[in-house]
Structures are given as C-alpha cells and as structure tokens.
Write a protein that holds these residues in place. Structure first.
Motif, mmCIF file in Angstrom:
data_model
loop_
_atom_site.group_PDB
_atom_site.id
_atom_site.type_symbol
_atom_site.label_atom_id
_atom_site.label_comp_id
_atom_site.label_asym_id
_atom_site.label_seq_id
_atom_site.Cartn_x
_atom_site.Cartn_y
_atom_site.Cartn_z
ATOM 1 N N PRO A 140 36.949 3.654 40.270
ATOM 2 C CA PRO A 140 37.417 4.959 39.990
ATOM 3 C C PRO A 140 38.439 4.644 38.776
ATOM 4 N N HIS A 141 39.174 3.725 38.704
ATOM 5 C CA HIS A 141 40.046 3.535 37.733
ATOM 6 C C HIS A 141 39.410 3.330 36.265
ATOM 7 N N LEU A 142 38.336 2.564 36.406
ATOM 8 C CA LEU A 142 37.501 2.503 35.041
ATOM 9 C C LEU A 142 36.706 3.871 34.640
ATOM 10 N N LEU A 143 36.398 4.354 35.755
ATOM 11 C CA LEU A 143 35.436 5.610 35.431
ATOM 12 C C LEU A 143 36.777 6.835 34.754
ATOM 13 N N ARG A 144 37.931 6.681 35.178
ATOM 14 C CA ARG A 144 38.885 7.884 34.507
ATOM 15 C C ARG A 144 39.234 7.140 33.137
ATOM 16 N N HIS A 145 39.051 6.116 32.531
ATOM 17 C CA HIS A 145 39.340 5.728 31.202
ATOM 18 C C HIS A 145 38.294 6.625 30.255
ATOM 19 N N PRO A 146 39.281 6.903 29.148
ATOM 20 C CA PRO A 146 38.514 7.903 28.362
ATOM 21 C C PRO A 146 37.333 7.223 27.452
ATOM 22 N N ALA A 147 37.255 5.829 27.497
ATOM 23 C CA ALA A 147 36.314 5.031 26.864
ATOM 24 C C ALA A 147 35.023 5.376 27.820
ATOM 25 N N VAL A 148 34.936 5.484 28.893
ATOM 26 C CA VAL A 148 33.822 5.753 29.716
ATOM 27 C C VAL A 148 33.511 7.228 29.725
ATOM 28 N N PRO A 149 32.018 7.648 29.592
ATOM 29 C CA PRO A 149 31.469 8.879 29.719
ATOM 30 C C PRO A 149 31.605 9.514 31.075
#
Length: 217
Positions: A177-186
């Motif tokens: 969830p943390h990575l998927l909330r990052h702006p770099a991840v679609p």
C-alpha cells in the motif's frame, strides 16, 4: 491502546527482503521498468526505508506476536533445567545416577575378583555394573534428544511461523500500500485475488489496492 511498534534493527533484513519482493510485483515493477535510469526503483526503495516505522505499524499485531514468540523462545533457552518440568530433571538425573552406580559396582566387583573372593558375588557385581553403564549411556542419549527436540524444535517452529505471518502482513498491509500510494506508481486498480498463506509470501492485491492516495516524499 499500545503504541505502534517500531522496526527493530535485527528485523531490518526481513523488512528489506519483503521490500524487494514488493518492488518486483506487477504494479510496482511496471513503474520501475518505465524508468531505464533505475532512479525510480532506488527512490521507491529509499522512500520505503525512510518510512520503515510507519510501514511496520501497519502490520503491528503480527509484528508484536512475532517478537513475543521470539522473546519467549530466548528466555526459555536461558532458563535453567531446574525451573522447568520434572521430565528435564529426570532426563539429567537418571544417566548420572546410573553411571555413578555402575562405577561403584564395577569397582567393588573388580576388587573382590582381585581378592579371590569366593562365590558368584564378584561376577554378579561386575555384570550389574556393566548393565547400569549401558543404561546410563542409553538414557543419556534419549534424554538429550528429547530435550533438544522439545526446546529447539517446537519453539523454533512457532517462532518461524510467527515470522512468516508478520512478513506476509508486512507485504499486504504495509509495504505494497505504501508503494502504490507513491506518485511514481500508476494508480491502476489491481486485480482481486485470494491472499496466499503466510509461508508463500505472495502479495495480496485485494489489500494492496486499497487507499491509494498520493504520499509525499
């Protein structure tokens, strides 16, 4: 309510291993491959490591259970046998008593044989001594094997199961969830699939796809 647990230094290697697994999942890997310079992967990894305590708190209960199981196993390993059950004490005392008795009988029987004592008593004492020596050896090996199996095997299995459960929760509830909330991840919706059992450590997109609001660097 208990304070959110912080990541202990000894668990950082596990955290980084789960982070590497999360970076290789389909949603994250697509964003990583889109950047041929490799900066996206390095940035996502550094960002997750910088927020390790917040991510760990998302899987707080499994982490507490893992640490409790590990602490209990270490305390049990340091505990003297005398404070345990009767079985460990017997496992230690039986071969000691048998060995002591065997030595006494063998010594007495040998002295009587040297002194040419009449009757079958010297031979009987020697035979009984060797029998007790065999009993001491067998019971010593059995007791040692039983102690090692109960003290190491069962507790190690419980600790490892708790560790795998925490790693799975860390992946599903924290890192993904943390990575998927990052702006770099679609922010494409992940497919909903059943969660894997803890020992397989596979991502659970049904959980990872939730709450994908952008996070700040």
């Amino acid at each position: 309510m208990a304070d959110p647990p912080r990541l202990h230094p000894e668990d950082r290697a596990d955290f980084e291993a789960v982070l590497d697994l999360a970076l290789s999942t389909a949603d994250i890997h697509g964003a990583v491959r889109a950047d041929p310079t490799g900066r996206t992967a390095a940035h996502l990894r550094a960002h997750a490591l910088a927020h390790a305590d917040d991510i760990t708190a998302a899987a707080g209960e499994p982490y507490r259970a893992y640490r409790a199981a590990r602490t209990a196993a270490r305390q049990h390993a340091r505990r003297p046998l005398a404070t345990g059950t009767l079985l460990p004490a017997l496992a230690v005392l039986t071969p000691l008593v048998a060995a002591t008795s065997a030595g006494a009988l063998l010594l007495l029987g040998s002295l009587l044989q040297v002194a040419d004592a009449p009757g079958p008593l010297p031979g009987s004492l020697v035979a009984a001594g060797w029998t007790l020596a065999l009993v001491a050896a067998v019971t010593g090996l059995i007791g040692l094997a039983a102690l090692l199996r109960s003290a190491l095997g069962g507790r190690a299995d419980r600790v490892e199961h708790a560790r795998l459960a925490w790693r799975q929760a860390l992946l599903d509830r924290g890192i993904l969830p943390h990575l998927l909330r990052h702006p770099a991840v679609p922010h494409a919706e992940a497919g909903i699939t059943p969660c894997s059992p803890p020992d397989t450590l596979a991502p659970c997109p049904a959980r990872a796809g939730k709450d994908r609001t952008p996070c700040s660097d």
